[in-house]
Design an enzyme around this catalytic site. Structure first.
Site, short mmCIF file in Angstrom:
data_model
loop_
_atom_site.label_atom_id
_atom_site.label_comp_id
_atom_site.label_asym_id
_atom_site.label_seq_id
_atom_site.Cartn_x
_atom_site.Cartn_y
_atom_site.Cartn_z
CG HIS A 32 -50.13 7.25 -35.52
ND1 HIS A 32 -51.21 6.87 -36.35
CD2 HIS A 32 -49.04 7.41 -36.79
CE1 HIS A 32 -51.02 6.92 -37.59
NE2 HIS A 32 -49.66 7.20 -37.95
CG ASP A 70 -42.63 -3.28 -52.85
OD1 ASP A 70 -42.25 -2.33 -51.95
OD2 ASP A 70 -43.33 -3.29 -53.48
CB ILE A 110 -40.24 4.50 -45.36
CG1 ILE A 110 -40.85 6.00 -44.91
CG2 ILE A 110 -39.70 4.07 -43.77
CD1 ILE A 110 -42.31 5.87 -44.17
N GLY A 146 -44.25 8.09 -35.29
CA GLY A 146 -43.33 7.70 -36.14
C GLY A 146 -42.86 9.09 -36.94
N GLY A 147 -43.67 9.64 -37.65
CA GLY A 147 -43.24 10.88 -38.35
C GLY A 147 -43.53 12.15 -37.59
CB SER A 154 -46.67 0.46 -41.93
OG SER A 154 -47.26 -0.78 -41.41
CD GLU A 212 -53.44 5.01 -34.52
OE1 GLU A 212 -53.46 6.16 -34.70
OE2 GLU A 212 -52.70 4.15 -34.86
#
Length: 630
Positions: free
Chosen positions: A513, A403, A384, A515-516, A461, A491
């Site tokens: 939630h 990273d 991503i 995002g995807g 994330s 959640e």
């Protein structure tokens, strides 16, 4: 082995083939006619009435032939078309037809002119095919059928089978009630309702056994087959409203699939999973040690998402349960949302939109900035993060990334030596880290204070990555000018009420939630994960498994494949091969892959085997799971 003298009587239409041959002929002969669809629908209606015994078969046949308007010259094309429409499990089990050729018959109310050339390829000669024959006119037109043939008459299959006077146990395999009547009349010993292509309630309700495919029929009779265990006996449970394409893909491959729209708490899942072979979940279902211990038949867990922290991966591995996820399928969806949120936050669009919704007009340029020339800090430069880097650069942003692993920079992106360096320089910080538990509160009060005053923070994330209390305080103080949050430390399992300390801030975008969660991403996941599941079930391949040694071997023809999962201790391979040698089995190929805890070996054998070898392999010390594929 099977007892001698058993005879197998197959129907043709919708059993050996996926279709009714006269329906296909109608499709061909009526091409271009304005009333084609109406005539075909009427032919199908008449066909079903005859199959279910609601009208006499003679009447059914007469009416259909009149509607066909077919010619002898059409039959060659029909045969070629039917050759492409052999039932899937019939085509994959040619060995059975070759080995038991002398005991297989076809009794059909169809016609020998198109049945003979089809079944000939399955080692069934014309003399063991009992069917009707056409009558032709002077110019080859089909004008009728041989009325003297018993199969043209009502319940003709009963009389046909009587005249054949077969010895031994007679088993009938067909899709219709007209096949069942041979069992009802007492001249067949068993009736298998064949439902691979069509499920007829009247036949299935009266059957001795329902066979969703030929594999099931062969399994019940302990006959040679392409796969050791019928797929319809493999139960798959899909939770959390997994995309329906996943259900379709797995069902189409022959598995028994149950779809539940919500997640299940631990106790319910423990009860539900006892007879499940494959479990499909998203992020809310917790696959704990207790769940895995209760799942005695479980072979695979498919996570229809990126994260896998909801699964006890180590215990799954110890139990021989392979886990797959979808690491790439929703990457684009998350990236596009991130780009949109960056622009929305920098322009204060959400705040202005909220004002309009509440009846206020507040036109102002204060706090509204272009993203061009601004610094974007990407924390986590994986699939991503890298794609976001490219798109952000394309709209004029300067990209910095951090990273914990060395990652090659794309484009003009600049690697930061520490998280602090990235936070110091970024106008917008976006988080794309993995679900490692060590990342809890990765961004807390200290890290927020290292950010530029008035910077923006985006979290797409994991919910536990950001200290929500610290973020709320920073928004209150103005240290953070805006935020977009899609994930939360806690959640709900299902849609409903939800509260968070981030509610009420003017320039904070809160999403549940998603995002995807685009249609495209969910379709891709519903394709990717089932394919991994099917690849493992069908061939033993574990490539892309997140908790298991990766192996891929090509499927072998005329071979048997053994899968052996064991604890990674010295001497296991020697024990496996010792057993195979004792039973005089020749290995055509073998591959072993291990990690620190388990070993996984695929062995292909090129001959028949004594079934006692399976018991011997299962008894090898430190064996976790053993499976025969084919």
């Amino acid at each position: 082995m099977v007892e001698t003298g058993r005879k197998y009587v197959f129907d043709f239409d919708s059993t050996l083939t996926r279709v009714e041959a006269l329906d296909v002929l109608a499709e061909m002969t009526l091409q271009g006619k304005s009333n084609k669809e109406e005539i075909i629908a009427e032919i199908q209606r008449i066909t079903n009435l005859g199959i279910d015994g609601d009208i006499s078969f003679t009447e059914s046949l007469e009416k259909r032939i009149k509607l066909l308007n077919a010619n002898k010259s059409d039959l060659e094309a029909l045969v070629n078309e039917l050759k492409q429409k052999i039932s899937k499990s019939i085509a994959s089990n040619k060995e059975f037809f070759e080995k038991y050729a002398d005991d297989i018959y076809v009794i059909s109310c169809g016609f020998k002119e198109f049945i003979d050339p089809i079944v000939k390829e399955y080692n069934i000669p014309s003399e063991r095919v009992y069917a009707n024959t056409f009558k032709f006119g002077e110019n080859g037109e089909i004008i009728g059928f041989d009325e003297e043939n018993v199969l043209s008459q009502h319940n003709g299959k009963i009389e046909c089978l009587k005249q054949m006077d077969l010895d031994g146990e007679v088993q009938v395999i067909g899709d219709g009630y007209s096949d069942y009547v041979m069992r009802e009349a007492g001249i067949a010993d068993k009736f298998f309702a064949y439902t691979e292509n069509v499920h007829r309630d009247k036949a299935a309700d009266n059957a001795d056994h329902v066979a969703p495919n030929l594999d099931e029929f062969l399994f019940v009779n302990d006959l040679p087959r392409n796969i050791s265990y019928p797929k319809n006996r493999i139960k798959i449970l899909l939770l959390e409203n997994v995309h329906p394409d996943a259900f379709e893909n797995l069902s189409e491959d022959g598995f028994s699939v149950e779809l539940i729209k919500h997640s299940l708490p631990e106790e319910e899942l423990i009860e539900k999973i006892k007879n499940v072979h494959v479990l499909g979940i998203r992020s809310k279902t917790k696959v704990t040690q207790k769940v895995l211990d209760a799942a005695e038949k479980l072979m695979v867990v498919g996570a229809f998402c990126i994260g896998t922290t909801q699964i006890n991966l180590e215990h799954a591995k110890k139990k021989g349960v392979v886990v797959f996820n979808a690491p790439y399928s929703n990457t684009r969806s998350v990236v596009e949302l991130a780009i949109g949120q960056i622009i929305m936050l920098m322009r204060s669009v959400f705040a202005r939109s909220t004002e309009i919704h509440s009846g206020q007009w507040q036109k102002t340029a204060v706090g509204s900035r272009e993203v061009r020339g601004k610094n974007l800090g990407i924390v986590g430069y994986g699939n991503i993060g890298k794609q976001l880097s490219v798109l952000a650069e394309a709209i004029g942003m300067r990209v910095y990334y951090y990273d914990v692993n060395d990652k090659l920079a794309l484009g003009n992106a600049v690697k930061c030596g520490s998280l602090e360096d990235l936070l110091n320089v970024s106008d917008v910080v976006t988080l794309h880290v993995d679900d490692n538990k060590a990342n809890k509160n990765f961004i807390g009060e200290r890290e927020i204070n290292q950010m530029k005053k008035g910077a923006m923070l985006i979290n797409l994330s994991r919910g536990f990555v950001v200290d929500i209390d610290a973020l709320a305080a920073a928004l209150e103080s103005g240290q953070i000018a805006g935020a977009a949050v899609d994930v939360y430390p806690e959640e709900p399992r299902a849609n409903g009420n939800f509260t968070t300390k981030l509610q009420g801030f003017p320039n904070v975008i809160l999403t549940p939630h998603v995002g995807g969660s685009t249609e495209e991403a969910q379709r891709d996941i519903a394709d990717f994960v089932p394919n991994k599941i099917m690849d493992y079930i069908n061939s033993g391949n574990t490539v892309d498994a997140v908790n298991f040694p990766n192996i891929r071997l090509p499927k072998q023809n005329k071979a048997h494949r053994f899968l052996h999962i064991h604890k990674n201790v010295p001497g296991i391979m020697a024990e496996i091969n010792k057993v195979l040698a004792e039973y005089e089995l020749n290995i055509s190929s073998q591959y072993l892959s291990t990690d620190s805890e388990v070993g996984y070996v695929i062995t292909d054998l090129d001959k028949e085997y004594n079934k006692d070898v399976i018991k011997a392999l299962k008894k090898i010390e430190n064996t976790i799971k053993f499976r025969v594929l084919y």
